[in-house]
Design an enzyme around this catalytic site. Structure first.
Site, PDB file in Angstrom:
ATOM      1  CE  LYS A  93       1.121  -2.851   0.278  1.00  0.00           C
ATOM      2  NZ  LYS A  93      -0.105  -2.692   1.068  1.00  0.00           N
ATOM      3  CB  SER A  94      -2.323   1.442  -3.571  1.00  0.00           C
ATOM      4  OG  SER A  94      -2.049   1.627  -2.232  1.00  0.00           O
ATOM      5  NE  ARG A 138      -7.621   2.474  -4.125  1.00  0.00           N
ATOM      6  CZ  ARG A 138      -6.881   2.389  -3.019  1.00  0.00           C
ATOM      7  NH1 ARG A 138      -5.880   1.540  -2.958  1.00  0.00           N
ATOM      8  NH2 ARG A 138      -7.139   3.143  -1.952  1.00  0.00           N
ATOM      9  N   GLY A 150      -4.797  -4.606   5.229  1.00  0.00           N
ATOM     10  CA  GLY A 150      -5.855  -3.703   5.688  1.00  0.00           C
ATOM     11  C   GLY A 150      -6.646  -3.151   4.519  1.00  0.00           C
ATOM     12  NE  ARG A 205      -3.583  -2.115  10.034  1.00  0.00           N
ATOM     13  CZ  ARG A 205      -3.235  -1.876   8.782  1.00  0.00           C
ATOM     14  NH1 ARG A 205      -2.819  -2.862   8.004  1.00  0.00           N
ATOM     15  NH2 ARG A 205      -3.311  -0.655   8.296  1.00  0.00           N
ATOM     16  CB  SER A 238      -8.084   6.566   6.345  1.00  0.00           C
ATOM     17  OG  SER A 238      -8.190   5.245   5.862  1.00  0.00           O
ATOM     18  CG  ASP A 262       1.936   3.209   3.018  1.00  0.00           C
ATOM     19  OD1 ASP A 262       1.495   3.139   4.192  1.00  0.00           O
ATOM     20  OD2 ASP A 262       1.246   2.909   2.030  1.00  0.00           O
ATOM     21  NE  ARG A 312       4.347   0.287   8.687  1.00  0.00           N
ATOM     22  CZ  ARG A 312       3.709   0.193   7.521  1.00  0.00           C
ATOM     23  NH1 ARG A 312       3.216   1.276   6.946  1.00  0.00           N
ATOM     24  NH2 ARG A 312       3.580  -0.967   6.925  1.00  0.00           N
ATOM     25  NE  ARG A 341       4.430   0.433   3.194  1.00  0.00           N
ATOM     26  CZ  ARG A 341       4.464   0.086   1.910  1.00  0.00           C
ATOM     27  NH1 ARG A 341       5.612   0.014   1.273  1.00  0.00           N
ATOM     28  NH2 ARG A 341       3.355  -0.188   1.251  1.00  0.00           N
TER      29      ARG A 341
HETATM   30  C1  S3P Z   1      -3.668   2.410   1.343  1.00  0.00           C
HETATM   31  C2  S3P Z   1      -3.894   3.475   2.145  1.00  0.00           C
HETATM   32  C3  S3P Z   1      -3.083   3.799   3.318  1.00  0.00           C
HETATM   33  C4  S3P Z   1      -1.758   3.063   3.311  1.00  0.00           C
HETATM   34  C5  S3P Z   1      -1.907   1.630   2.928  1.00  0.00           C
HETATM   35  C6  S3P Z   1      -2.535   1.494   1.558  1.00  0.00           C
HETATM   36  C7  S3P Z   1      -4.557   2.181   0.206  1.00  0.00           C
HETATM   37  O1  S3P Z   1      -3.811   3.474   4.486  1.00  0.00           O
HETATM   38  O2  S3P Z   1      -1.122   3.160   4.559  1.00  0.00           O
HETATM   39  O3  S3P Z   1      -0.641   0.988   2.909  1.00  0.00           O
HETATM   40  O4  S3P Z   1      -4.200   1.417  -0.703  1.00  0.00           O
HETATM   41  O5  S3P Z   1      -5.637   2.776   0.195  1.00  0.00           O
HETATM   42  P1  S3P Z   1      -4.829   4.547   5.125  1.00  0.00           P
HETATM   43  O6  S3P Z   1      -5.573   5.114   4.000  1.00  0.00           O
HETATM   44  O7  S3P Z   1      -5.716   3.826   6.063  1.00  0.00           O
HETATM   45  O8  S3P Z   1      -3.939   5.533   5.809  1.00  0.00           O
END
Ligand code: S3P
Length: 429
Positions: free
Chosen positions: A21-22, A26, A93, A121, A166, A313, A344, A388
């Site tokens: 997903k990340s 991107r 987010g 959030r 983060s 995560d 969580r 999750r």
């Molecule tokens: C993510 C970063 C994390 C993670 C989120 C995906 C990302 O959040 O918890 O599910 O894709 O950059 P944080 O970087 O705010 O901790």
């Protein structure tokens, strides 16, 4: 949707993981900014990555998809369109925070909104640096979404020391930095996932314990031609299930194993987990491996603050593993978990306690009193609309003394729409 979970002796078989997903989100956002078309294969059907596609469409990208292959013709850095209405970031987010950086840097007036969970959030963490960079941002009370973003001042590059580890915040500032003539620099002392710097080819300097990542207009934004690897965060559910269920052997043929993502693997191994990792050819710059997990008796472990960002995560499902370890495990430095799709720490504590596990809560973590012989009480677990939590509760429920129920189980589709069907096809009762 409610999902009944029956107790299980074990899981045997091969699981083809959903794509990461990340990385997917991107790839879509960076393809929007590239001057050249991108061809992305194995793009996931999960809700968050699909949200990324609809958002870039609203900003002017042309997206064509056939099966899991996606062709994106971006607008380039300077061609973003002003969208007709609000951009809906859904539950994501990552999309909201990264898009905020892009539109603030570009100076494209946009309102970013999200679902009920995303609207709770914290966004002050991105608002502060973006305002320093010249953006004007109006947020709801407490710095929450929706965010109305515009820019009426000249772009200002910044030197930004991350106040929280983060990757979303880091990425937000670096993406805004791509629009400045001079370098924007982000300093991190605790490493978070590095996909943004890797996929954009940004300069990273290591200065003692500090990593300094910089971006500016002189960075070429590469087209995103890649095959997205399997999602390690989804693999984590099966790594735990395969460890705690007595008669299990699970193989995952193509899991992304970027070292800034897979602290959970090392934590599980510290707990005695039997996990084999056989490296395969990389997907782009991302390492990929075959993962194999077999049942084992787990030992307790402590998870330290420095490990948290690289396991962020996976922590809910690691808590499930800890419930079956032979002794007491502690997680500290994990207050960030309170600001995810749900709180969580509170959510997983409620799931474990409903199953009869003793848990002590702290402001920044949990103490979990494990017992390998434990029978979990069958219970009804609410996902709190958090993917999750839904999946972690399901893994716990495999060990229960009766049929458990997960309510709002459809939340799993945010990252892993195939989770329930994978479970049904692999489980042997
Ligand atoms: C993510 C970063 C994390 C993670 C989120 C995906 C990302 O959040 O918890 O599910 O894709 O950059 P944080 O970087 O705010 O901790």
């Amino acid at each position: 949707m409610n999902k009944e979970i029956k107790p299980l002796d074990g899981i045997k078989g091969t699981i083809h993981l959903p794509a990461d997903k990340s990385i997917a989100q991107r790839s879509a956002l960076f393809a929007l900014l590239s001057e050249e078309p991108s061809l992305i294969t194995n793009y996931p059907s999960a809700e968050d990555p699909q949200t990324a596609l609809s958002c870039i469409g609203q900003l002017g990208a042309k997206v064509e998809s056939t099966d899991r292959r996606i062709r994106i013709e971006g607008t380039g850095r300077d061609g973003l369109c002003v969208p007709d209405g609000v951009i809906d970031c859904g539950n994501s987010g990552t999309v909201m925070r990264m898009l905020a950086g892009i539109v603030a840097g570009a100076g494209t007036p946009v309102t970013l909104a999200g679902d009920a969970s995303l609207s709770r959030r914290p966004m002050k963490r991105i608002i502060d640096p973006l305002v320093q960079m010249g953006a004007h941002i109006h947020a709801a009370e407490g710095g929450r979404p929706p965010l109305q973003i515009r820019r009426d001042k000249a772009f200002m590059p910044i030197l930004f020391r991350l106040p929280v580890a983060s990757a979303q915040l880091k990425s937000c500032v670096l993406l805004a930095g791509l629009f400045g003539a001079e370098l924007t620099k982000v300093i991190e002392t605790v490493a978070s996932r590095n996909h943004t710097e890797t996929m954009l080819g940004l300069t990273v300097q290591q200065n003692g314990k500090e990593r300094i990542i910089s971006s500016s207009r002189s960075n070429f934004i590469p087209p995103q031609n890649l095959e997205i690897p399997g999602d390690f965060s989804s693999a984590a559910f099966w790594l735990v299930a395969g460890s705690i269920l007595e008669d299990s052997e699970i193989v995952m043929p193509a899991a992304g194993v970027n070292p800034t993502r897979c602290a959970a693997l090392h934590i599980l191994r510290r707990m005695g987990a039997d996990i084999e990792m056989e490296m395969k050819q990389d997907a782009g710059n991302e390492p990929v491996a075959v993962l194999r997990v077999r049942s084992v008796k787990l030992k307790p472990a402590d998870i330290h603050p420095a490990e948290i960002p690289n396991a962020i995560d996976e922590l809910p499902v690691l808590c499930v593993a800890m419930a079956f370890a032979d002794g007491v495990s502690r997680i500290t430095g994990a207050e960030e978990l309170r600001f995810k799709e749900s709180d969580r720490l509170a959510a997983i504590q409620a799931v474990l306690e409903a199953g009869g596990v003793r848990v002590k809560a702290h402001a920044d973590g949990l103490t979990i009193y494990g017992d390998p012989k434990r029978k979990i009480r069958a219970a009804q677990h609410d996902s709190r609309h958090d993917h999750r939590i839904a999946m972690s509760a399901a893994i716990l429920s495999f060990k229960s003394d009766g049929v458990s129920e997960i309510t709002n189980a459809e939340a799993a589709a945010v990252s892993y729409p195939e989770f329930w069907s994978h479970l049904d096809s692999l489980a042997h009762f």
